[in-house]
Design a protein around this motif. Structure first.
Motif, PDB file in Angstrom:
ATOM      1  N   LEU A  23      -7.559   8.853   5.502  1.00  8.72           N
ATOM      2  CA  LEU A  23      -8.444   7.867   4.725  1.00  8.72           C
ATOM      3  C   LEU A  23      -9.177   6.776   5.681  1.00  8.72           C
ATOM      4  CD1 LEU A  23      -5.630   7.020   2.013  1.00  8.72           C
ATOM      5  CD2 LEU A  23      -7.664   8.593   1.728  1.00  8.72           C
ATOM      6  N   THR A  24     -10.146   7.298   6.438  1.00  6.83           N
ATOM      7  CA  THR A  24     -10.974   6.458   7.293  1.00  6.83           C
ATOM      8  C   THR A  24     -12.235   6.218   6.946  1.00  6.83           C
ATOM      9  OG1 THR A  24     -11.366   8.497   8.608  1.00  6.83           O
ATOM     10  CG2 THR A  24      -9.100   7.124   9.233  1.00  6.83           C
ATOM     11  N   THR A  25     -12.759   6.927   6.028  1.00  5.58           N
ATOM     12  CA  THR A  25     -14.405   6.626   5.645  1.00  5.58           C
ATOM     13  C   THR A  25     -14.331   5.328   5.231  1.00  5.58           C
ATOM     14  OG1 THR A  25     -14.207   7.750   3.763  1.00  5.58           O
ATOM     15  CG2 THR A  25     -14.663   8.856   5.452  1.00  5.58           C
ATOM     16  N   TYR A  51       1.257   7.020   8.841  1.00  7.68           N
ATOM     17  CA  TYR A  51       1.913   7.374   7.378  1.00  7.68           C
ATOM     18  C   TYR A  51       0.746   8.191   6.689  1.00  7.68           C
ATOM     19  CZ  TYR A  51       3.233   6.705   2.692  1.00  7.68           C
ATOM     20  OH  TYR A  51       3.339   6.727   1.290  1.00  7.68           O
ATOM     21  N   VAL A  52      -0.423   7.487   6.984  1.00  6.54           N
ATOM     22  CA  VAL A  52      -1.557   8.311   6.124  1.00  6.54           C
ATOM     23  C   VAL A  52      -1.660   9.810   6.526  1.00  6.54           C
ATOM     24  CG1 VAL A  52      -4.268   8.496   5.864  1.00  6.54           C
ATOM     25  CG2 VAL A  52      -2.854   6.096   5.711  1.00  6.54           C
ATOM     26  N   ARG A  53      -1.547   9.937   7.786  1.00  5.68           N
ATOM     27  CA  ARG A  53      -1.829  11.362   8.475  1.00  5.68           C
ATOM     28  C   ARG A  53      -0.615  12.327   7.939  1.00  5.68           C
ATOM     29  NH1 ARG A  53      -2.754   9.370  14.325  1.00  5.68           N
ATOM     30  NH2 ARG A  53      -4.949   9.039  14.285  1.00  5.68           N
ATOM     31  N   GLU A  54       0.742  11.779   7.552  1.00  2.00           N
ATOM     32  CA  GLU A  54       1.386  12.324   7.082  1.00  2.00           C
ATOM     33  C   GLU A  54       1.551  12.871   5.652  1.00  2.00           C
ATOM     34  OE1 GLU A  54       5.268  10.407   7.126  1.00  2.00           O
ATOM     35  OE2 GLU A  54       5.462  10.204   9.394  1.00  2.00           O
ATOM     36  N   ALA A 113       0.974  -1.055  -0.213  1.00  2.23           N
ATOM     37  CA  ALA A 113       0.039   0.100   0.151  1.00  2.23           C
ATOM     38  C   ALA A 113       0.731   1.333  -0.051  1.00  2.23           C
ATOM     39  CB  ALA A 113      -0.754   0.040   1.391  1.00  2.23           C
ATOM     40  N   ARG A 114       1.962   1.138   0.591  1.00  2.74           N
ATOM     41  CA  ARG A 114       2.690   2.330   0.851  1.00  2.74           C
ATOM     42  C   ARG A 114       3.423   2.629  -0.622  1.00  2.74           C
ATOM     43  NH1 ARG A 114       5.937   4.518   5.524  1.00  2.74           N
ATOM     44  NH2 ARG A 114       4.873   3.973   7.369  1.00  2.74           N
ATOM     45  N   ALA A 115       3.701   1.484  -1.315  1.00  2.00           N
ATOM     46  CA  ALA A 115       4.385   1.703  -2.665  1.00  2.00           C
ATOM     47  C   ALA A 115       3.559   2.566  -3.646  1.00  2.00           C
ATOM     48  CB  ALA A 115       4.463   0.389  -3.336  1.00  2.00           C
ATOM     49  N   VAL A 116       2.182   2.843  -3.391  1.00  2.00           N
ATOM     50  CA  VAL A 116       1.531   3.780  -3.948  1.00  2.00           C
ATOM     51  C   VAL A 116       1.869   5.023  -3.792  1.00  2.00           C
ATOM     52  CG1 VAL A 116      -0.668   4.698  -4.875  1.00  2.00           C
ATOM     53  CG2 VAL A 116      -0.368   2.244  -4.221  1.00  2.00           C
ATOM     54  N   PRO A 117       2.303   6.014  -4.617  1.00  2.00           N
ATOM     55  CA  PRO A 117       3.025   7.556  -4.197  1.00  2.00           C
ATOM     56  C   PRO A 117       1.641   8.304  -3.782  1.00  2.00           C
ATOM     57  CG  PRO A 117       2.973   7.283  -6.758  1.00  2.00           C
ATOM     58  CD  PRO A 117       2.562   5.794  -5.880  1.00  2.00           C
ATOM     59  N   PRO A 118       1.916   9.248  -2.791  1.00  2.00           N
ATOM     60  CA  PRO A 118       0.784  10.011  -2.468  1.00  2.00           C
ATOM     61  C   PRO A 118       0.116  10.957  -3.627  1.00  2.00           C
ATOM     62  CG  PRO A 118       2.740  10.212  -1.024  1.00  2.00           C
ATOM     63  CD  PRO A 118       3.101   9.206  -2.211  1.00  2.00           C
TER      64      PRO A 118
END
Length: 407
Positions: A400-402, A391-394, A352-357
């Motif tokens: 992404l919680t919905t 990481y998501v918060r950063e 999942a982290r491999a997907v760039p922001p």
């Protein structure tokens, strides 16, 4: 000398809700294409045209105006010095002949649009550009004389471009806009008489109905697409139709039909000639995409280990297709989800982290929200979950919680 407002140009802009700045920007892009140098039009340039202060633009701007509007400049209210102005919206001289060169020009721009969609996904900019090009294809129909073949090609282009707008809107979960584009696409595809275009429209309709939570309608739309003659002429279309049908059968809980459709899709793809000429919008489809869609179909059935194997194969094959950026990102999220469902938290989070922001928008962001929701449900106290949440918060202003639809 008294000025006469250019009402024809003003009316054209009003009909399209286009501002002076937007028109100037479009003209400058066309001038850059024509000359290799950026155009210099500004909102003030357009205002001078509208006010009648300038009645005959520069040559390169005249050509750009014709390309943007699909109308000769003397039909836009412009006149050479000393010439008699035309009535607003009335052409001077013989009607323009619309030909295959116009079709070729729009087709090239459509190919660029499809490439942008594969790189960036369904952004609002892609949707807007597709809708604008569809309008240009329709405007060309009103210009004057054209053969039946050319008119059919223009309707097919307009339908395909409206369908690209539909895809971009649904990809970005702008579902009201997507439904408007769908209505236009269906009408234009019917006018075109082109079964390949109709295939695309009904395929995208099925995807939209799935997003709307209407699986029966999605399967019905997919069945319409699968019944078209293009499937018999070219097995590549048949393969894509069958694997989409597999996903919709999965949503309806029909395991046997899902697996049967996947088998039909593979058989058809094995028979497809990769060298046949095809429209640019279907060139994305190959074995890697069949693997990716199979991931979705088997995930719906809860066959997570098999889905993971297909995801690995999809990613391996996509290394040969570097232009399919969006598809690779989605394959990574689907792979992460299959691993998560099997309890492999660390590799799931890594993929999942491999997907760039920069790719966290549209359907990719939707899949990441589903991953996040499921991670919290399955392992709320795990260190991997805490690390992922941090990481998501950063990387995202909106966590992404919905809880979206999972697949």
């Amino acid at each position: 000398m008294a000025r006469t407002r250019n009402q024809a140009l003003a009316d054209w802009m009003t009909e399209r809700a286009m501002s002076e700045t937007e028109l100037a920007d479009q003209l400058n892009r066309h001038v850059a294409t024509l000359t290799g140098r950026p155009g210099t039009a500004t909102d003030r340039t357009v205002r001078r045209w509208l006010s009648g202060e300038v009645t005959w633009p520069q040559a390169k701007q005249r050509e750009a105006l014709t390309r943007v509007t699909g109308i000769p400049v003397d039909g836009l209210g412009f006149t050479r010095r000393g010439a008699t102005p035309a009535a607003p919206g009335v052409f001077q001289g013989p009607p323009r002949r619309v030909g295959m060169s116009d079709v070729a020009r729009l087709t090239a721009r459509m190919a660029d649009l499809v490439a942008a969609d594969h790189r960036h996904g369904g952004t609002a900019a892609v949707e807007s550009r597709a809708a604008d090009l569809a309008r240009q294809a329709l405007d060309l129909q009103q210009l004057g004389t054209a053969s039946t073949r050319v008119r059919g090609k223009l309707y097919a282009l307009a339908a395909t471009l409206a369908c690209s707008a539909l895809w971009a809107a649904s990809d970005g979960h702008r579902l009201d806009a997507a439904q408007r584009h769908l209505h236009q696409s269906v009408i234009l595809a019917g006018l075109s008489g082109d079964p390949a275009v109709q295939f695309r429209v009904w395929g995208h309709a099925a995807v939209l109905y799935r997003q709307l939570g209407r699986p029966t309608d999605a399967l019905a739309a997919a069945d319409v697409g699968r019944s078209l003659s293009v499937n018999r002429r070219d097995p590549l279309y048949a393969s894509l139709a069958h694997v989409h049908t597999a996903v919709h059968h999965g949503d309806l809980g029909d395991r046997a039909a899902t697996l049967r459709s996947i088998g039909h899709a593979q058989d058809a793809l094995d028979r497809a000639d990769p060298l046949l000429p095809r429209p640019p919008w279907i060139l994305f489809y190959d074995q890697s995409q069949l693997e990716l869609l199979t991931v979705i179909a088997k995930a719906v059935l809860g066959q997570w280990a098999e889905a993971e194997a297909h995801a690995h194969r999809a990613l391996a094959l996509m290394r040969q297709r570097p232009g399919l950026v969006r598809e690779r990102h989605r394959a990574l999220v689907h792979l992460a989800r299959t691993q998560l469902e099997q309890g492999a938290l660390a590799p799931a989070a890594a993929h999942a982290r491999a997907v760039p922001p920069s790719a966290w928008h549209g359907r990719t962001a939707h899949l990441l929200r589903a991953f996040t929701t499921r991670l919290h449900a399955l392992a709320p106290d795990a260190p991997e979950t805490r690390a992922w949440t941090d990481y998501v918060r950063e990387v995202s202003a909106t966590p992404l919680t919905t809880a979206p639809r999972p697949h």
